[in-house]
Structure formats: C-alpha cells, structure tokens
Scaffold this motif. Structure first.
Motif, mmCIF file in Angstrom:
data_model
loop_
_atom_site.group_PDB
_atom_site.id
_atom_site.type_symbol
_atom_site.label_atom_id
_atom_site.label_comp_id
_atom_site.label_asym_id
_atom_site.label_seq_id
_atom_site.Cartn_x
_atom_site.Cartn_y
_atom_site.Cartn_z
ATOM 1 N N THR A 60 3.585 2.002 2.435
ATOM 2 C CA THR A 60 3.968 2.626 3.735
ATOM 3 C C THR A 60 5.389 3.462 3.419
ATOM 4 O OG1 THR A 60 2.591 0.946 4.470
ATOM 5 C CG2 THR A 60 3.918 2.368 6.045
ATOM 6 N N GLU A 72 5.507 -2.855 -7.169
ATOM 7 C CA GLU A 72 4.438 -3.697 -6.664
ATOM 8 C C GLU A 72 3.728 -4.353 -7.907
ATOM 9 O OE1 GLU A 72 2.744 -4.697 -3.817
ATOM 10 O OE2 GLU A 72 1.542 -5.467 -5.095
ATOM 11 N N SER A 98 0.659 -1.309 -0.261
ATOM 12 C CA SER A 98 0.050 0.057 -0.046
ATOM 13 C C SER A 98 0.902 1.109 -0.050
ATOM 14 C CB SER A 98 -0.912 -0.142 1.240
ATOM 15 O OG SER A 98 -0.217 0.042 2.365
HETATM 16 C C1 LIG Z 1 3.510 -7.807 2.697
HETATM 17 S S1 LIG Z 1 2.974 -6.975 1.399
HETATM 18 C C2 LIG Z 1 3.782 -5.371 1.431
HETATM 19 C C3 LIG Z 1 2.932 -4.284 2.136
HETATM 20 C C4 LIG Z 1 3.827 -3.071 2.513
HETATM 21 N N1 LIG Z 1 4.959 -3.207 3.333
HETATM 22 C C5 LIG Z 1 2.634 -2.121 3.274
HETATM 23 O O1 LIG Z 1 3.006 -1.635 4.504
HETATM 24 O O2 LIG Z 1 1.851 -1.539 2.650
HETATM 25 C C6 LIG Z 1 3.653 -7.767 0.163
HETATM 26 C C7 LIG Z 1 3.155 -7.199 -1.299
HETATM 27 O O3 LIG Z 1 4.270 -7.824 -2.352
HETATM 28 C C8 LIG Z 1 3.488 -7.825 -3.490
HETATM 29 N N2 LIG Z 1 4.337 -8.725 -4.405
HETATM 30 C C9 LIG Z 1 4.148 -10.105 -4.394
HETATM 31 N N3 LIG Z 1 4.885 -10.952 -5.231
HETATM 32 C C10 LIG Z 1 5.688 -9.917 -5.926
HETATM 33 C C11 LIG Z 1 6.457 -9.762 -7.021
HETATM 34 N N4 LIG Z 1 7.170 -10.627 -7.520
HETATM 35 N N5 LIG Z 1 7.184 -8.536 -7.262
HETATM 36 C C12 LIG Z 1 6.709 -7.330 -6.568
HETATM 37 N N6 LIG Z 1 5.681 -7.195 -5.572
HETATM 38 C C13 LIG Z 1 5.156 -8.427 -5.263
HETATM 39 C C14 LIG Z 1 2.063 -8.101 -3.040
HETATM 40 O O4 LIG Z 1 1.279 -7.706 -4.030
HETATM 41 C C15 LIG Z 1 1.906 -7.280 -1.861
HETATM 42 O O5 LIG Z 1 1.532 -6.271 -2.108
#
Ligand SMILES: C[S@@+](CC[C@H](N)C(=O)[O-])C[C@H]1O[C@@H](n2cnc3c(N)ncnc32)[C@H](O)[C@@H]1O
Length: 279
Positions: free
Chosen positions: A240, A256, A238
């Motif tokens: 952050t 993302e 999102s």
């Molecule tokens: C745990 S969340 C991160 C949240 C972030 N720290 C926040 O506070 O909003 C992990 C994110 O990684 C993304 N994601 C998953 N696989 C990915 C990839 N191969 N490359 C880039 N983003 C990826 C997901 O869509 C997800 O939104």
C-alpha cells in the motif's frame, strides 16, 4: 513525466535496512505485525515473540535503523495495534480457538499471560504506547498521536466491554524541526488537519490479511514528503505505501519478509499509475 523508482526487497528488515544509505529517506510510513495476532509464515517474523516486551525490543531495533536512514528533517508514521493478555480457554484464544480463515498466532502460543509488566488475564496490554515510549527513550521525538477511527470496525463477540473501533498512528521526528506540509492535507473546512482520521477500509480486499487504507498512506506521505523524495516501508505487506508513493510521484523502498507478499507488492505496484489524485 519522469517515472519514479520503486524497490521491493524480500527479507528481514533487521538484515536489509543496514544496506540502505544513511540519511537517504524522507519519510517512513509503516504498520508492523501486531503482537501475537497473525501468522506470516516465516521464522524471522516480528510479532511472534513469546512475550510483548521482546516484541517492543525488536521494533526498537528496526526503528533505530530507520532513524539512521532518515534525513535529518525526516519523519516516521507508525500504525501499531493493541492486544489482550489471555490465559488459555476457547473463543478467539487457546487451542480450541475459533479463528475463521485467518491464521492466528494466538492459537500457536496456547495463550499464557506473558510474564512482564504485571499483566493479568484479560488485561489490555497498551502496546501502542509501550512501543511509543520505548522509541522515545531510544531517541525519537514523539510529535503526535493520531486516532484512526474505523468506519467499519472488526466485529468482536464481546459482551463485557465496548467493541474496539480505533487504532493509533504515531508521528515521530528525528530532529525538533522537520519537514511537514500542513497544506498538503486539510480538513474540509480548510482548517489544519485534526488528529482524528475517520477512514473506511479500501474496497476489494487483495488477499493480504492486514492492510491499512490507501487514504491513511496518502495523508502520511503527502504531509511528510515532497515529489521525488523517497518513502520507506520496512513492513511492506501488500505494498500500500509503495502504491500510494508512486501515485503521488514519490520514490519508494519496501521490505517484506514473506515472498508471496513481496510478489504481491511487485504486481500491485507495477499496476499503479503515477499521479492519480484522490481515490
Ligand atoms: C501489518 S502487515 C503490513 C501491511 C501493509 N501496511 C499493507 O497495507 O499492505 C505487516 C507485514 O510485515 C511482514 N513482516 C513480518 N516480520 C517481518 C520482518 N522481520 N521483516 C520484514 N517484514 C516483516 C509480514 O509478512 C506482513 O506482511
């Protein structure tokens, strides 16, 4: 005040990181998807690998590129969560899982204990340390393990072990000496910051299921960078990390995969105001 630049790239980190110039980033603050937990609705998502050893290998690949783009005195702040090996059944695992309104991968996997590391049904996998050791082997220097003690722990319907209320944040460096400002964040007493951070979730969820608190990002960014440096988050979620970077006068690059979330990042980051002290 000169506006800082923020870039949000939509796509797979493994494909997009190679477009970032070497040694251009001061610090990386990130939280990848946890293995087998949430479904981010994309075939290239990390976290959906059939077994956790493949997940660890994918993260090693991502963070190898992160190491290339980091300046020689740069740091990586990595928040990663654990999971249990489970075999079928109900509860929060298996085809009849009760999953509330969060899309979960464990349902799709139909919960078979992965065939690696001698795992057995109900084993705590120890993923954060397995990731940390793999990154260490790949060339990173592991400098600290910070325990994030959650003021509000996620409820768990367990009666045979304590409810989990902590997560790990690892500090890695690229070189033995690196930029770290010990005065940027200190204990209330004035002492050097301890490696146990008691943090609550941010008020007002934003629709993303797995955000970390802004205060977590604030600490990592202030300890690991100066004004005008560039901060990277290859799993932007999102936004952050980008929001806090902007608030504290740092440039940022976020990657993302899910286009709905990258739109959310753009919106939230354009609303963020530079130089807001404290939350
Ligand atoms: C745990 S969340 C991160 C949240 C972030 N720290 C926040 O506070 O909003 C992990 C994110 O990684 C993304 N994601 C998953 N696989 C990915 C990839 N191969 N490359 C880039 N983003 C990826 C997901 O869509 C997800 O939104």
């Amino acid at each position: 005040m000169k506006p800082v630049t923020s870039r949000i790239l939509t796509g797979d980190s493994r494909k997009l990181l190679p477009s970032i110039p070497s040694e251009s980033i001061q610090c990386c603050v990130t939280s990848p998807p946890y293995w087998g937990l949430r479904d981010y609705d994309h075939p290239a998502q990390i976290g959906a690998e059939p077994s956790p050893d493949q997940y660890v290998q994918n993260l090693v690949e991502v963070f190898r590129e992160v190491r290339r783009v980091l300046r020689k005195d740069g740091t990586l702040w990595l928040n990663v969560g654990d999971g249990y090996a489970r075999n079928g059944g109900t509860g929060n695992c298996g085809p009849n899982a009760i999953v509330g309104n969060t899309k979960r991968l464990i349902q799709k996997r139909n919960c078979k204990v992965p065939d690696c590391w001698g795992l057995k049904d109900r084993d705590l996998i120890g993923l954060p340390w397995r990731v940390a050791f793999a990154l260490q082997t790949d060339g990173w220097i592991l400098r600290s393990k910070i325990t994030w003690l959650k003021k509000t722990a996620m409820p768990e319907s367990v009666k045979n072990r304590p409810t989990s209320a902590t997560e790990d944040i690892f500090l890695f460096s690229k070189s033995p000496t690196y930029y770290y400002d010990p005065n940027a964040v200190r204990e209330e007493t004035g002492a050097n910051l301890r490696n146990c951070w008691i943090l609550g979730p941010d008020a007002n969820g934003n629709g993303h299921p797995a955000t970390f608190p802004r205060e977590l990002a604030r600490r990592c960014i202030l300890l690991g960078s100066r004004a005008n440096d560039t901060v990277l988050d290859p799993f932007g979620g999102s936004g952050t990390t980008g929001i806090v970077a902007k608030q504290f006068d740092r440039k940022s690059i976020l990657i993302e995969l899910n286009s709905d979330y990258s739109k959310m990042c753009k919106k939230r980051m354009s609303n963020a105001v530079q130089k807001t002290l404290g939350f």
